[in-house]
Motif scaffolding. Structure first.
Motif, PDB file in Angstrom:
ATOM      1  N   UNK A 175       0.773  -0.947   0.025  1.00 30.25           N
ATOM      2  CA  UNK A 175      -0.282  -0.286   0.141  1.00 30.25           C
ATOM      3  C   UNK A 175       1.129   1.134  -0.126  1.00 30.25           C
ATOM      4  N   UNK A 176       0.757   1.860  -0.192  1.00 26.74           N
ATOM      5  CA  UNK A 176       0.947   4.143  -0.485  1.00 26.74           C
ATOM      6  C   UNK A 176      -0.049   4.806   0.242  1.00 26.74           C
ATOM      7  N   UNK A 177      -0.308   5.118   0.961  1.00 23.88           N
ATOM      8  CA  UNK A 177      -1.191   6.277   1.161  1.00 23.88           C
ATOM      9  C   UNK A 177      -0.012   7.342   1.417  1.00 23.88           C
ATOM     10  N   UNK A 178      -0.906   8.596   1.018  1.00 20.31           N
ATOM     11  CA  UNK A 178      -0.578   9.466   0.756  1.00 20.31           C
ATOM     12  C   UNK A 178      -1.170  10.529   1.856  1.00 20.31           C
ATOM     13  N   UNK A 179      -1.247  11.436   1.797  1.00 18.90           N
ATOM     14  CA  UNK A 179      -1.645  13.376   2.468  1.00 18.90           C
ATOM     15  C   UNK A 179      -1.272  14.056   2.051  1.00 18.90           C
ATOM     16  N   UNK A 180      -2.444  14.998   1.747  1.00 17.02           N
ATOM     17  CA  UNK A 180      -1.911  16.351   1.102  1.00 17.02           C
ATOM     18  C   UNK A 180      -2.144  17.362   1.813  1.00 17.02           C
ATOM     19  N   UNK A 181      -2.188  18.654   2.299  1.00 11.46           N
ATOM     20  CA  UNK A 181      -2.838  19.631   2.892  1.00 11.46           C
ATOM     21  C   UNK A 181      -2.279  20.691   2.882  1.00 11.46           C
ATOM     22  N   UNK A 206      -5.987   3.817  11.011  1.00 13.41           N
ATOM     23  CA  UNK A 206      -6.281   2.941  10.481  1.00 13.41           C
ATOM     24  C   UNK A 206      -5.439   1.308  10.587  1.00 13.41           C
ATOM     25  N   UNK A 207      -4.808   1.607  11.090  1.00 15.02           N
ATOM     26  CA  UNK A 207      -2.919  -0.117  10.637  1.00 15.02           C
ATOM     27  C   UNK A 207      -4.806  -1.013  12.009  1.00 15.02           C
ATOM     28  N   UNK A 208      -5.030   0.290  13.372  1.00  9.60           N
ATOM     29  CA  UNK A 208      -5.559  -1.062  14.979  1.00  9.60           C
ATOM     30  C   UNK A 208      -6.496  -1.288  14.084  1.00  9.60           C
ATOM     31  N   UNK A 209      -7.614  -0.347  12.505  1.00 11.21           N
ATOM     32  CA  UNK A 209      -8.760  -0.950  12.559  1.00 11.21           C
ATOM     33  C   UNK A 209      -8.526  -2.340  11.349  1.00 11.21           C
ATOM     34  N   UNK A 210      -7.203  -2.630  10.005  1.00  7.58           N
ATOM     35  CA  UNK A 210      -6.789  -2.997   9.207  1.00  7.58           C
ATOM     36  C   UNK A 210      -6.999  -4.137   9.980  1.00  7.58           C
ATOM     37  N   UNK A 211      -6.011  -4.047  11.360  1.00  8.91           N
ATOM     38  CA  UNK A 211      -4.891  -5.528  11.296  1.00  8.91           C
ATOM     39  C   UNK A 211      -5.228  -5.294  13.115  1.00  8.91           C
ATOM     40  N   UNK A 265     -10.715  -2.355   1.494  1.00  4.49           N
ATOM     41  CA  UNK A 265     -11.070  -2.281   3.771  1.00  4.49           C
ATOM     42  C   UNK A 265      -9.276  -1.316   3.956  1.00  4.49           C
ATOM     43  N   UNK A 266      -8.684  -1.229   2.574  1.00  4.78           N
ATOM     44  CA  UNK A 266      -7.508  -0.069   3.791  1.00  4.78           C
ATOM     45  C   UNK A 266      -7.982   0.892   2.844  1.00  4.78           C
ATOM     46  N   UNK A 267      -8.489   1.418   2.055  1.00  6.29           N
ATOM     47  CA  UNK A 267      -8.653   2.833   1.337  1.00  6.29           C
ATOM     48  C   UNK A 267      -9.862   3.303   2.773  1.00  6.29           C
ATOM     49  N   UNK A 268     -11.195   2.586   2.998  1.00  6.65           N
ATOM     50  CA  UNK A 268     -11.704   2.394   4.639  1.00  6.65           C
ATOM     51  C   UNK A 268     -10.841   3.330   5.253  1.00  6.65           C
ATOM     52  N   UNK A 271      -9.301   6.271   5.160  1.00  7.39           N
ATOM     53  CA  UNK A 271      -9.697   7.356   4.983  1.00  7.39           C
ATOM     54  C   UNK A 271      -9.360   8.538   5.853  1.00  7.39           C
ATOM     55  N   UNK A 272      -9.850  10.123   5.134  1.00 12.59           N
ATOM     56  CA  UNK A 272      -9.576  10.696   3.664  1.00 12.59           C
ATOM     57  C   UNK A 272      -8.767  10.533   3.050  1.00 12.59           C
TER      58      UNK A 272
END
Length: 383
Positions: A175-181, A206-211, A265-268, A271-272
């Protein structure tokens, strides 16, 4: 005729002597040539194919792309010291690059297939050998599966434990997770957090939710999804916190989902933030109470003379490319130690027991198939 331990070691040595590392096309072709020559004058079907610079070879006792049982392995290896390509036996240990990962199993499988092919009533069995497992297997096993190669059952010799048969291997998702703010000043986070802050907080939650099981797992009870953050990157933004940050995450998936479903599932979970993903391996799973798995384990420990467990594997293998076919996949490994290290060795005393285990298992399964065929009703056409 059952081969002697010395004959099995000799076949192992002939494979280990070839430095079949990624990028050495001549060496990859040479190790495949030696396998082909082993079956010279043996009544088998030999299929060779090279894709993307990686040769593969499939030997079958029947003219079919889908034998009842397919043995499966690879003969590419990670780089090693020059002396590791000069195999040597000391204290019943065969030292050499690829001895346990996994030229030892391939050598045994070669003898099994040859002897079964020379038997009066050869069973429907095959041996697929690839040369790109260490770099993902996309040009070997994946390509051959796409070309229609399959089996009613796969026995892969690239498990993670020499003292256990493997009922499952985790899927692997990159996975690649990106934040743009638009951040506020460094000293005024109430006006907007920097991208790194947003990324780290969101990824942690998110990792706690995913795993959710990750912190409860241990080596002896490892069947659960885990994740590892491989890297975090940001760019300087003058006097302001960074506008953009990204994390590279690898997920080792145990639950009953496809790789594509895991990415959703990772996208959820994240989020966002923006999430992109790549499936590197589908999950391989067979019930630990599967009768064939238990029978293979029983044969293996009987021949080896010591207890053999049933475990899930943290890693992956080329068996992953057969998982979407929905066929039973049984996984085991030659006893030894030091794969990918400077001290890789194989337990020589296990070579003959592995041969006997595979030979007996295939022979018995073939007998079951023949009995099933004989028991099938015969329907006569009406005149």
């Amino acid at each position: 005729m059952t081969p002697t331990a010395a004959e099995l070691v000799q076949t192992c040595n002939s494979l280990i002597e070839v430095p079949s590392i990624d990028g050495d096309r001549a060496a990859l072709q040479e190790v495949v040539r030696r396998i082909r020559e082993f079956f010279h004058d043996v009544p088998v079907e030999v299929h060779e194919e090279e894709f993307g610079g990686y040769p593969s070879i499939v030997i079958t006792t029947c003219a079919s792309k889908s034998p009842k049982i397919m043995l499966h392995g690879h003969v590419d290896v990670v780089p090693g010291k020059p002396e590791q390509f000069r195999p040597e036996v000391t204290d019943e240990r065969l030292h050499g690059r690829g001895a346990v990962d996994m030229k030892g199993f391939v050598a045994v499988a070669m003898h099994v297939i040859r002897d079964l092919a020379l038997s009066p009533y050869p069973p429907s069995v095959g041996l697929m050998i690839n040369t790109d497992e260490e770099v993902g297997g996309r040009c070997g096993a994946k390509h051959l599966v796409q070309q229609g190669w399959s089996a009613e059952q796969l026995i892969n010799g690239d498990g993670g434990y020499g003292d256990a048969v493997t009922f499952a291997q985790k899927g692997i998702i990159q996975l690649t997770v990106e934040a743009l703010v638009e951040p506020g000043l460094r000293y005024a986070p109430w006006n907007g957090l920097g991208a790194a802050d947003v990324l780290l907080r969101t990824v942690s939650e998110g990792l706690q939710q995913l795993c959710p099981q990750q912190n409860e797992l241990a080596e002896e009870s490892n069947w659960g999804s885990t994740a590892c953050v491989l890297s975090v990157e940001t760019k300087e933004n003058g006097s302001l916190p960074p506008r953009k940050a990204s994390a590279s995450i690898r997920v080792y998936w145990a639950d009953d989902h496809t790789g594509a479903e895991v990415i959703e599932l990772a996208r959820k979970a994240f989020q966002p933030l923006k999430v992109t993903g790549r499936v590197d391996a589908e999950r391989v799973y067979l019930s630990p109470s599967d009768p064939d798995l238990l029978h293979l384990r029983d044969l293996w420990q009987r021949q080896l003379g010591r207890p053999i467990g049933i475990r899930a594997d943290n890693g992956s293998s080329d068996a992953k490319w057969f998982a979407p076919l929905g066929i039973p996949i049984l996984i085991l490994r030659m006893p030894g130690c030091g794969a990918h290290t400077d001290n890789e060795w194989l337990d020589v005393t296990a070579l003959k027991p592995m041969y006997q285990t595979l030979h007996q298992y295939i022979t018995e399964k073939s007998g079951e198939a023949q009995e099933s065929d004989l028991a099938a009703p015969v329907i006569l056409e009406q005149p």
